[in-house]
Structures are given as C-alpha cells and as structure tokens.
Design a protein around this motif. Structure first.
Motif: not given
Ligand code: SF4
Ligand code: 5AD
Length: 470
Positions: A189, A191-193, A195-196, A198-199, A233, A270, A297, A309
């Motif tokens: 991913c 996007n680098f939200c 809080y996240c 995942v990336p 993602q 997204h 969110q 976002r």
């Molecule tokens: Fe990526 Fe989803 Fe995490 Fe945002 S919430 S950084 S879109 S995986």
C-alpha cells in the motif's frame, strides 16, 4: 511473468521435491507421517497467504491438521494491524512453548506482518527463542526453501527483507473452499494513513500483471471455482506503475468474462480512488456482487485530514450516496476507528452523522491502536481511555441500529445463495452467502455445497437470515 520470477519459482519447486524426499525418509524410520498446522490471524490477504503456505506444506509431504495440539510443525501467519493481534499471537506462542517442552522435536514458525515490524521481530528473537523459523511478508515465496533447511536440521532461521524482488506465481495452493477463492491482484500500500502500519510491513504497492491474474482465474475456474474475490489493500489504484496496464474496472470485466466464473467480489476500496467507471461497471455486470466495503475511518474532516485519508466528510458522503443511488440493491459496509489522537466528542458526532446518513449494512468498529513507527503514535494528544470507550460505545450503538434496520430490507425477497457449508448447529441445514455478503441458513442437504441456489429470505435475525430453498 518475468524470466527471473520463473527461475525463482522453479528453484522453490526444487526445494519442495527435496523436502518431500526428506519427509518420506523420516516416515520410513518412524512409521508415521509428519503433521503440520497453520494458524491464521488477520485479514483476507493473510487467509489467502495461508492457503499458499498450506499448499506448500502438503506438497512437501506433510499431513495437514486442523488443530495444533499434535502437530510436528506449527506455523503462525500473523497480523499486526492492532496491538490485540500481537497479544493474541504471544498467547498462542506461550501454549506452543509448553508443548515443545514435552516434545522437543516439534518445530514452530512465525511469518506474516508481525515479524516485519522491527520491535516485534527483536522481541520474538529474544523472548521466544524456541521459535525455529521466522520470515516476513516479502519472503513468503521462499517458504519451500526455509522448510527444506529446517528439515535438514537448521534452527533459528530468520529471514526478513524490506521489499520483494519477486512476485512468484504457480506454487501449490490448498484452498479452504473448492468453489471459491481469493486472488491477489496487488500487494502492499502507498497511502500511508498516519495510524496504519500496513505500508510499513507490507511494503510499497505492486500490481500483478493482468495476464497472470486472468490466467490464475481461468485455472481456478477449471478446478471448480465459481466465486473469486480480488484482493488488494487499495484495489482502485490497480495497475498504477505498470505501463499500459488496464484499469481496475476493466480487470473486473475481464474476470467476469472468464467462463465458469459466476460471482466476483473485491476488497478493499479506498474512497479517494473510487471512479465513476467502477460504479458503472458494478451496476452493469450482474456477476459483480452487490457488496462494497468502503472504509470511512472517521466522519470528521479535521480527523480525516490528520489521518491523511485525502477526502472530506462531504466528499465521502457524496460518493456513498451516489453509489446507493446508482445501485440501490448494493450493501455498503465500512471500517470505523475511534480514538485517533486529538479526536473530540464533536468529531465523533460527525462520524455518527455519516453512519446515519449512509445507513451502512454493517461496519467494523475499532479502537485506535498506537503502532510504533507511524506518525500518529508519537502525537502528544492521545485520547484518554475512558473518553475513547464512551465514544466507541456511542458509535457501536449507532452502527448496530442502522445495520439492524438495513438488513431487514431484504426480508421476504428471493435471492441467489452460494451454499458454503453444512450448518453445524442445525441438523439438516446448510449455510449460504448472498451476493450482498449476508448469510442465510436453510434446510437442505450437503450435496448443495458449492452450488448457487434460489432461497426465499423468510426471517431476518440480526445479521443473518433463515430461509427456504426454492
Ligand atoms: Fe493503506 Fe488501508 Fe492502511 Fe490506509 S488503512 S495505509 S489505505 S492499508
Ligand atoms: N488502530 C485501529 N485500527 C486500525 N486499522 C488500521 N490501523 C489501525 C490502528 N492503528 C483499521 C482500519 C482499517 C482496518 C483494516 O483496520 O479501520 O480499515
């Protein structure tokens, strides 16, 4: 597939063959086959990865068990999106350690998102040194090789890289359901939200080539798959970075055109990237399921901005209501987070306002969890726990009231259901999934499993239906 990916695949297949020889040797010595078990935490991506891991284990000669109790090899495929996922793993590892003390030849492995996070990886190495194999999300394709090294007697194999060199196709997969399957269309991913994690643990976005995806769907269909779920993602940015690649809506159309495929789902969208073309595509193709997961969110424009976002409350509302307007029979679901740093009761009022206006069919509600290495984790304005709890309860109540109302709207209708399993609690009943992702239980024999049948939705009981087979 690139030449280097083909070579990497061939090399891994060689390891599977060699491990299979080692397992046969062990079997002829001990008189019994080695057993393995895979425990999965987290999202659909992880569930799909576990099917690949299980496929490799079975092709290498292991007998796969549902329970970990007696397994010679236990593999935990982990999640780290919230801290409670980490804690769950540590609990499981404690139990595994007790079993390993009684049976020292037992092998324990941890893979997936959690070890990809540096602090968690260090903790695993120092406090859980009985774990024999640790590998990250980018190393999954080399599992045959690690397994081979493990069975050759090596211990403490730690393999974590921060990016993937290969997208390895064509390794064995053991599907949980013969009639439906996930299909990865992209990894990572961008996007680098704020809080996240995942990336940070899944890396930058990489799309698979559409030819490879279609080939995989054709192969799945030829083995009896009727329903596929395209996984990524952020599926709406599919193809970015590959010159001349088709768009996500076009990919959806091509997947629908594969003979034998009757239903297509996808996850996750997204909101900032969801195009009008996608709405039109869903509307015009009956094979695309009437379910869209559109993570909100927060409903507060201020919080959304701080989350990175890249949409406002109004833009989200406009999109969600447009989708409902264009496709009235679609079920909309979402993810909502409560307790992001700086969030006030008024911000939560905005979230509740969006829930009431969109009227989601269902929503996953999460309490914000601080993830090391993300910008939000170092903010000084973390919200006190009692206020988070209070706000969370308000959101949950609103979500539940809306979902209850929404699910009632299908009562009395007749819909197609893909029969997924025998109902364990009701003798003589089976359970099917509707296009809108709701569940229906009805009287029917096991022979219906894997078939799409017409069911009358007699009675809504909250999040599921009781129905009659027509
Ligand atoms: Fe990526 Fe989803 Fe995490 Fe945002 S919430 S950084 S879109 S995986
Ligand atoms: N805390 C709580 N929830 C989170 N999610 C992602 N990161 C966090 C976090 N740090 C939620 C988001 C996302 C879903 C998969 O998990 O709502 O959509």
């Amino acid at each position: 597939m690139r030449e280097s990916d083909i070579l990497a695949t061939d090399r891994q297949i060689g390891f599977i063959q060699d491990t299979s020889r080692l397992i046969k040797e062990s079997e002829s010595k001990t008189g019994r086959r080695l057993t393995a078990s895979v425990i999965t935490f987290g999202c659909q991506m992880n569930a799909r990865d576990s099917e690949k891991l299980a496929g490799i284990l079975v092709s290498s000669g292991f007998e796969l068990l549902d329970e970990t109790e007696d397994a010679d090899f236990v593999l935990y495929n982990t999640c780290t999106v919230r801290d409670n996922a980490n804690q769950k793993l540590y609990g499981h590892l404690g139990e595994a350690h007790s079993r390993k003390k009684k049976n020292p030849s037992m092998m324990v492995a941890v893979c997936g998102c959690l070890p990809q996070e540096p602090t968690a990886f260090e903790k695993l190495k120092s406090s859980y040194s009985f774990v024999d194999l640790i590998f990250g999300t980018h190393n999954l394709y080399a599992f045959p090789e690690y397994l081979n090294r493990l069975l050759s007697g090596e211990r403490h194999i730690y393999e974590i890289t921060d990016h993937s060199d290969n997208i390895v196709e064509d390794l064995p997969v053991l599907r949980k359901y013969p009639f439906k399957s996930g299909v990865n269309i992209m990894f990572g991913c961008n996007n680098f939200c704020t809080y996240c994690i995942v990336p940070h643990v899944r890396g930058r976005e990489r799309s698979r080539e559409s030819r490879d995806i279609i080939k995989e769907v054709e192969r799945l269909s030829s083995t009896g798959v009727k329903e596929v779920m395209l996984l990524g993602q952020n599926v709406n940015s599919y193809g970015n970075g590959i010159d001349g690649e088709i768009s996500f809506p076009e990919l959806l159309k091509r997947v629908c055109d594969v003979p034998g495929i009757e239903r297509v789902r996808f996850m996750t969208s997204h909101p900032k990237d969801l195009s009008d073309e996608l709405i039109k595509t869903i509307k015009n193709d009956e094979k695309i399921c009437r379910h869209l997961h559109l993570p909100l969110q927060s409903g507060s424009t201020k919080v959304l901005k701080e989350m990175n976002r890249r949409y406002t409350k109004e833009q989200y509302l406009d999109l969600a209501l447009r989708i409902k307007d264009e496709i009235p029979d679609i079920a909309l679901t979402t993810d909502i987070m409560v307790g992001f740093p700086g969030e006030t009761a008024e911000d939560v009022d905005d979230t509740i306002d969006v829930i009431n206006k969109v009227q989601y069919d269902n929503a996953f509600t999460f309490i914000y969890s601080k993830r090391a290495g993300t910008p939000a984790a170092v903010r000084p304005d973390q919200v006190p726990e009692d206020l988070v709890r209070e706000n969370f309860d308000r959101v949950l109540k609103c979500v539940q009231e809306n979902a209850k109302k929404q699910s009632l709207r299908w009562q009395g209708l007749t819909m197609d259901a893909l029969v997924e399993e025998k109902n364990d609690s009701l003798e003589g009943y089976v359970t099917g999934r509707l296009s809108n992702n709701m569940i229906v239980h009805f009287a029917g024999s096991d022979s219906l499993i894997g078939k799409i049948v017409s069911v009358k939705l007699d009675e809504c009981r909250g999040f599921y239906y009781m129905g009659t087979l027509l």
